[in-house]
Design an enzyme around this catalytic site. Sequence first.
Site, PDB file in Angstrom:
ATOM      1  N   GLU A 171      24.305  50.362  62.522  1.00 46.69           N
ATOM      2  CA  GLU A 171      24.962  49.888  63.245  1.00 46.69           C
ATOM      3  C   GLU A 171      24.016  49.227  63.805  1.00 46.69           C
ATOM      4  O   GLU A 171      22.971  49.429  63.791  1.00 46.69           O
ATOM      5  CB  GLU A 171      25.425  51.018  64.375  1.00 46.69           C
ATOM      6  N   ARG A 201      17.151  65.596  61.033  1.00 45.51           N
ATOM      7  CA  ARG A 201      16.530  63.881  61.846  1.00 45.51           C
ATOM      8  C   ARG A 201      15.169  64.247  61.705  1.00 45.51           C
ATOM      9  O   ARG A 201      15.094  65.342  61.585  1.00 45.51           O
ATOM     10  CB  ARG A 201      17.192  63.299  62.709  1.00 45.51           C
ATOM     11  N   LYS A 209      18.326  54.816  71.206  1.00 41.37           N
ATOM     12  CA  LYS A 209      18.542  53.507  71.346  1.00 41.37           C
ATOM     13  C   LYS A 209      18.354  53.635  72.221  1.00 41.37           C
ATOM     14  O   LYS A 209      17.643  52.284  73.368  1.00 41.37           O
ATOM     15  CB  LYS A 209      20.076  53.013  70.817  1.00 41.37           C
TER      16      LYS A 209
END
Length: 611
Positions: free
Chosen positions: A67, A306, A316
């Site tokens: 994204e 992950r 983030k």
Amino acid sequence: MPTAGASGAPEQTQALKTSNFLRQIIEHDLAQGTYASRRWAGSPGDAAHHAAGQPDPARIRTRFPPEPNGYLHVGHAKSICLNFGLARDYAGVCHLRFDDTNPEKEDQEYVNSIIDAVKWLGFDWAQIGQVQGSAAPYQASDYFGFMYRAAEHLIEAGHAYVDEQSPEEMRIHRGDFGKPGANSPFRSRTPAENLARFREMKDGQHPDGAMVLRAKIDMAAPNINMRDPAIYRIRHAEHHHTGKAWCVYPMYTFAHPIEDALEQITHSICTLEFEDQRPFYDWLMERLIEGGLLASPPPRQYEFARLNLTYVVTSKRKLAQLVNEKRVSGWDDPRMPTIVGLRRRGYTPQSLQLFAERIGVTKSDSWIDYGTLEGCLREDLENKAHRGMAVLDPIKLVMTNWAAAFGHDDYTETCTQPTLPHSAIAEGQTPPPERSFKIGKEVWIEREDFEEIAPKGYKRLFPGNVVRLKGGYVVECTGCVRDAAGQVIEVHAKVIPGTKSGTPGADSVKAKAAITWVGVADGVQAEVRLYDRLFADAHPDAGGKDFLQALNPDSLKVVRAYVEPSLAAALPDQKFQFERFGYFVADRADHVAGSKPVFNRAVSLKDSWGK
Ligand code: ATP
Ligand code: MG
């Protein structure tokens, strides 16, 4: 066994490739011909590149779907190497796709930085297995028209409805783990009513949040994601790509499977937190294939663990906080785990590819030690980085008998040293030209290389001891000069003529140690930024801890150093091994060759954080 770090890294990663569950799935699908019959549907995903009805010659298709709402970090690097690497290894194609379905948070600045990061890591989506196709990345917003039609189809087929409950009511009616949800009073509307409402939503007749389109599945499903998830919402917002064309936007869970299907993705690989979304992914694919909107076989979602790296945060939000609160100098601060930060720190694409290969992919969460990442950089640079000498904590060494030995005090002599050690030169490869620098009456040495009273076992300079200036002469230490405060400000020695390295007399005097140095005559002053780990705690944000408390106060120390001329002439981004200290890179932003050398420590020679 191929040894890592032997020569070029691309062959290395190939050689180190180990099987994993994803490779097994792909190999199985290839053997079964699962995707062999695919034909392009002429859908928006590839309409520009492929005619409808044409077979898809790529054997597998993967994608990396960021994204564009932030800078990529080391976790994304793992995902990039995985997806592009699988496509490369199985003669497939990997799409870079911007998952830009969230207009408020996204920005062209991030789009550009992501493109740079993927290319820098060494993956060119226009080249990896691409049979036909353009270099332009894919973007989810190109499919808004199709997604809207798919939503109308679900409504018409009785699989979706417009819900006008308040968000609070929806939350209460969703139930929770162990408690089934309750049907919305709007759930039994007719398709015609729902369609009319949905079109009003699209036409901008309702404010944000007034209603949502929901899939009609099962409010009692044990998996909460199957309890009529929202699939479209109203957002009166301008999109960085589609502008004001839309005021309804698809939800990620609805958009993502459609993006995959339209691009003929075969293996849609994501992190474990999406595991509970997979039933909805499959449900949606079935409904749209049933309705004739998509062709079979659909893409399949596979989840892997992950990357969790010790001493690092990858959220983030937390990374943005570090930047906004000026705890670091920016997204590309060399201590940041962002790809731009790692790059500025001196990491190479090959070292990150090696890292991704080495940590592999698994289905269960675990922690990777930060030292593993550092080890991959050392390994990659060991045979590549040119050697050079730098003095990081300089003090002057004066050879008091210089004029007596060589005629006058201004006399200098050129010394040469190999640019790469013999072990770093592959068979048949020509070594780079030797580097040269000057020795004169005065040289810079490390402050720690002199002790007036030598501690036990100390082999460097102390009065009476004989030491080699690496690549130059052997000297005998005679003493030092102190200032009024008692600080040593100069070390004195006598040069022993005839002992220069590489000359027949080099071994005539036995030196106890060889020390690094830089000539006062041709040494260049440099700013050296000694970076260390940004956090002092291996798990800075575990268990609700305040990660800012874990910041390492010693993560940056700036020193005024002296470097030999070959280092001062470095190009920005060029990596070196400063002998005895570690790997350093000429700073991409601030270094100016010759006039203003600035180096960052990428990694020390040895891990000082050992277990
Ligand atoms: P967000 O919270 O905004 O979704 P994100 O880090 O997941 O953040 P995306 O842009 O959605 O960001 O990520 C793109 C891809 O990178 C996804 O496929 C995601 O699974 C993968 N990815 C993100 N973080 C990691 C990580 N730590 N390890 C491996 N893959 C990751
Ligand atoms: Mg994400």
